[in-house]
Design a protein around this motif. Structure first.
Motif, mmCIF file in Angstrom:
data_model
loop_
_atom_site.group_PDB
_atom_site.id
_atom_site.type_symbol
_atom_site.label_atom_id
_atom_site.label_comp_id
_atom_site.label_asym_id
_atom_site.label_seq_id
_atom_site.Cartn_x
_atom_site.Cartn_y
_atom_site.Cartn_z
ATOM 1 N N ILE A 172 -11.234 2.030 8.323
ATOM 2 C CA ILE A 172 -11.000 2.773 9.560
ATOM 3 C C ILE A 172 -11.432 4.224 9.400
ATOM 4 O O ILE A 172 -11.995 4.814 10.335
ATOM 5 C CB ILE A 172 -9.524 2.673 9.982
ATOM 6 N N ASP A 173 -11.211 4.796 8.228
ATOM 7 C CA ASP A 173 -11.663 6.167 7.993
ATOM 8 C C ASP A 173 -13.190 6.256 8.117
ATOM 9 O O ASP A 173 -13.727 7.201 8.706
ATOM 10 C CB ASP A 173 -11.229 6.648 6.616
ATOM 11 N N THR A 185 -2.294 9.820 3.486
ATOM 12 C CA THR A 185 -2.730 8.804 2.536
ATOM 13 C C THR A 185 -3.499 9.392 1.363
ATOM 14 O O THR A 185 -4.267 8.684 0.692
ATOM 15 C CB THR A 185 -3.595 7.744 3.248
ATOM 16 N N GLY A 186 -3.293 10.675 1.092
ATOM 17 C CA GLY A 186 -3.847 11.286 -0.113
ATOM 18 C C GLY A 186 -5.335 11.524 -0.091
ATOM 19 O O GLY A 186 -5.978 11.600 -1.140
ATOM 20 N N ARG A 187 -5.906 11.667 1.109
ATOM 21 C CA ARG A 187 -7.330 11.942 1.227
ATOM 22 C C ARG A 187 -7.563 13.388 1.667
ATOM 23 O O ARG A 187 -6.697 13.995 2.284
ATOM 24 C CB ARG A 187 -7.972 10.980 2.246
ATOM 25 N N LEU A 233 -2.023 -7.879 12.510
ATOM 26 C CA LEU A 233 -1.284 -6.967 11.633
ATOM 27 C C LEU A 233 -0.894 -5.710 12.379
ATOM 28 O O LEU A 233 0.240 -5.235 12.278
ATOM 29 C CB LEU A 233 -2.125 -6.605 10.408
ATOM 30 N N ARG A 234 -1.816 -5.171 13.141
ATOM 31 C CA ARG A 234 -1.496 -3.964 13.902
ATOM 32 C C ARG A 234 -0.330 -4.229 14.850
ATOM 33 O O ARG A 234 0.582 -3.413 14.984
ATOM 34 C CB ARG A 234 -2.729 -3.488 14.667
ATOM 35 N N ASN A 235 -0.340 -5.360 15.533
ATOM 36 C CA ASN A 235 0.697 -5.669 16.514
ATOM 37 C C ASN A 235 2.084 -5.670 15.890
ATOM 38 O O ASN A 235 3.021 -5.053 16.398
ATOM 39 C CB ASN A 235 0.429 -7.025 17.163
ATOM 40 N N THR A 236 2.225 -6.400 14.788
ATOM 41 C CA THR A 236 3.546 -6.542 14.194
ATOM 42 C C THR A 236 3.933 -5.357 13.319
ATOM 43 O O THR A 236 5.066 -4.903 13.319
ATOM 44 C CB THR A 236 3.632 -7.864 13.394
ATOM 45 N N GLY A 239 -1.223 5.824 11.569
ATOM 46 C CA GLY A 239 -2.111 6.828 12.143
ATOM 47 C C GLY A 239 -3.528 6.302 12.281
ATOM 48 O O GLY A 239 -4.195 6.526 13.300
ATOM 49 N N TYR A 240 -3.986 5.580 11.269
ATOM 50 C CA TYR A 240 -5.324 4.995 11.339
ATOM 51 C C TYR A 240 -5.410 3.936 12.440
ATOM 52 O O TYR A 240 -6.418 3.846 13.153
ATOM 53 C CB TYR A 240 -5.707 4.389 9.991
ATOM 54 N N PHE A 241 -4.363 3.133 12.605
ATOM 55 C CA PHE A 241 -4.359 2.140 13.687
ATOM 56 C C PHE A 241 -4.473 2.827 15.054
ATOM 57 O O PHE A 241 -5.188 2.348 15.941
ATOM 58 C CB PHE A 241 -3.079 1.309 13.642
#
Length: 238
Positions: free
Chosen positions: A181-182, A43-45, A114-117, A66-68
């Protein structure tokens, strides 16, 4: 350079979660550490600090997955020592956000949905298969520094495609969600350093180490082509 998460430092949890110095290529590593670095890179970090470097890459939706995954690991394994055990019937995403963010319970349900779907097949709406109406959403994703993390729907949705409209649509700012999340991951590292975390797994640190570590051994060979003057890196597993 070989990095091994098992050190003589008494704070073994912090050793496991911190990003080590060095090349970080060969060795035994924490899946948390590797996962955080990869999510940041995608994600460009900056992989070690999380600081934004390539804003265009923030739209990488695979990086959000990845964050999820990191959030789920946190909820499954860790909690602040200062917090009481949260409802064990809630899932790991819910527990992580309860322990390590200031989001309301309603907001947490939105991110769970959102994570689920999204994590299953990049879909942006749930279906009537969900028995919990808090998890029944259809989503619009935005990437923005200025828009809020969430714009909650003003009406419930029944899960039917022909009833979708702007009133029952939920808007999620994926840019700010990844930032959140980060920050949670960075806070977890800092809390581990200060000995403020508790491992909730029955097997304690040993189970955490065994379940969430990865051993990487790579042979890296540099090949030079005299005709094209192109240097090719070949990476082979041992």
């Amino acid at each position: 350079m070989n990095n091994d998460v098992k050190t003589n430092n008494k704070n073994e949890l912090y050793d496991f979660l911190k990003i080590p110095d060095g090349d970080f290529i060969n060795g035994h590593f924490s899946c948390f550490t590797k996962g955080l670095m990869y999510a940041r890179e995608a994600t460009g970090r900056n992989s070690k600090t999380g600081q934004s470097q390539e804003y265009a890459k923030h739209l990488n939706i695979s990086g959000a997955l990845g964050y999820f995954a990191l959030l789920e690991q946190i909820g499954n394994c860790l909690k602040p020592k200062s917090s009481l055990i949260y409802d064990t019937h809630q899932n790991n995403i819910h527990k992580a956000l309860h322990y390590f963010s200031t989001l309301s319970n309603d907001d947490i349900f939105v991110i769970r949905a959102l994570r689920n779907t999204f994590s299953h097949d990049f879909s942006l709406y749930g279906t009537k298969k969900s028995t919990n109406k808090n998890l029944l959403h259809h989503f619009k994703l935005v990437f923005s520094d200025t828009e809020p993390l969430l714009l909650l729907r003003t009406a419930e949705w029944d899960g039917e495609l022909n009833t979708k409209n702007e009133n029952n649509r939920t808007v999620v700012n994926l840019e700010k969600l990844c930032n959140l999340i980060d920050k949670i991951c960075a806070d977890v590292q800092e809390m581990a350093k200060e000995n403020e975390l508790e491992i909730v797994l029955k097997g304690g640190f040993k189970e955490y180490y065994d379940r969430y570590s990865i051993n990487i051994r790579l042979n890296v060979q540099l090949i030079e082509s005299s005709e094209t003057e192109i240097k090719i890196i070949q990476v082979k597993k041992e």
